[in-house]
Design an enzyme around this catalytic site. Sequence first.
Site, PDB file in Angstrom:
ATOM      1  N   HIS A  18       0.808  -1.109  -0.018  1.00 32.41           N
ATOM      2  CA  HIS A  18      -0.019  -0.058  -0.025  1.00 32.41           C
ATOM      3  C   HIS A  18       0.878   1.164  -0.069  1.00 32.41           C
ATOM      4  O   HIS A  18       0.689   2.261  -0.793  1.00 32.41           O
ATOM      5  CB  HIS A  18      -0.955  -0.159   1.185  1.00 32.41           C
ATOM      6  CG  HIS A  18      -1.842  -1.053   1.388  1.00 32.41           C
ATOM      7  ND1 HIS A  18      -1.835  -1.784   2.330  1.00 32.41           N
ATOM      8  CD2 HIS A  18      -2.788  -1.368   0.559  1.00 32.41           C
ATOM      9  CE1 HIS A  18      -2.811  -2.968   2.244  1.00 32.41           C
ATOM     10  NE2 HIS A  18      -3.476  -2.569   1.269  1.00 32.41           N
ATOM     11  N   LYS A  42     -15.839  -8.596   4.817  1.00 39.34           N
ATOM     12  CA  LYS A  42     -14.796  -9.588   5.596  1.00 39.34           C
ATOM     13  C   LYS A  42     -14.916  -9.260   7.216  1.00 39.34           C
ATOM     14  O   LYS A  42     -15.306  -8.161   7.420  1.00 39.34           O
ATOM     15  CB  LYS A  42     -13.422  -9.378   5.173  1.00 39.34           C
ATOM     16  CG  LYS A  42     -13.337  -9.655   3.549  1.00 39.34           C
ATOM     17  CD  LYS A  42     -12.037  -9.402   3.023  1.00 39.34           C
ATOM     18  CE  LYS A  42     -12.108  -8.063   2.052  1.00 39.34           C
ATOM     19  NZ  LYS A  42     -10.921  -7.520   1.727  1.00 39.34           N
ATOM     20  N   ARG A  91      -1.639  -5.944  -8.758  1.00 38.43           N
ATOM     21  CA  ARG A  91      -0.508  -6.435  -8.295  1.00 38.43           C
ATOM     22  C   ARG A  91      -0.321  -7.673  -9.529  1.00 38.43           C
ATOM     23  O   ARG A  91       0.922  -7.862 -10.080  1.00 38.43           O
ATOM     24  CB  ARG A  91      -0.707  -7.482  -7.070  1.00 38.43           C
ATOM     25  CG  ARG A  91      -0.521  -6.575  -5.767  1.00 38.43           C
ATOM     26  CD  ARG A  91      -1.028  -7.246  -4.719  1.00 38.43           C
ATOM     27  NE  ARG A  91      -2.502  -7.239  -4.866  1.00 38.43           N
ATOM     28  CZ  ARG A  91      -3.446  -7.202  -3.596  1.00 38.43           C
ATOM     29  NH1 ARG A  91      -2.970  -7.584  -2.621  1.00 38.43           N
ATOM     30  NH2 ARG A  91      -4.619  -7.026  -3.939  1.00 38.43           N
ATOM     31  N   SER A 129      -2.381  -7.949   2.486  1.00 45.19           N
ATOM     32  CA  SER A 129      -2.821  -7.869   4.005  1.00 45.19           C
ATOM     33  C   SER A 129      -3.235  -9.349   4.382  1.00 45.19           C
ATOM     34  O   SER A 129      -2.781  -9.547   5.533  1.00 45.19           O
ATOM     35  CB  SER A 129      -4.119  -6.809   3.970  1.00 45.19           C
ATOM     36  OG  SER A 129      -3.706  -5.610   3.685  1.00 45.19           O
TER      37      SER A 129
END
Length: 160
Positions: A18, A42, A91, A129
């Site tokens: 990040h 989540k 990514r 994460s």
Amino acid sequence: MSGLALYPGSFDPVTNGHEDIVRRSLKFVDRLVVAVARNGSKTPLFSVDERVRLLEVVFAGEPKISVCSFEGLLADFARAEGADLVVRGLRAVSDFEFEFQMALMNRQLSPELETVFLMPDQHLTYLSSSIVREIAGFGGDVSAFVHPEVLKALVAKSSP
Ligand code: ADP
């Protein structure tokens, strides 16, 4: 160049990935608001307030960056803030489909809002994460992937 850009996400917790995206965005953004989404589906490890605090620590002393949280549609939040740009990180190809859908949906909801994607440094492309949470949860060393303050918070969460 953007006057005000948003970098939305869960940031549970903020990682060096990040941070890499934020630093890159500052090349073409006057002000960046890192915005923690309150309505993630989540079950988070860190509360929204904890995530905001960790982001504030990581980006302390950076006058172009502020941190906040938001609830509801990103398009509505961007309009309320007067933001004209959304920054997201890409990514791998696996990120693409979801990001593509979100970007086009946000454009539908708010045509004046542009989304840009930035690629992190190559060595951060495998970082997320969730993998940091998992490794730290099993007592593994994540010091290479997160800010020291985040590391402390992770250790505190996983110790009984
Ligand atoms: P999500 O919305 O999937 O919960 P996060 O909150 O973890 O995503 O991250 C917010 C944004 O940061 C997303 O655009 C995500 O693709 C990006 N991101 C997360 N980790 C990295 C990384 N290692 N490199 C580049 N971008 C990343």
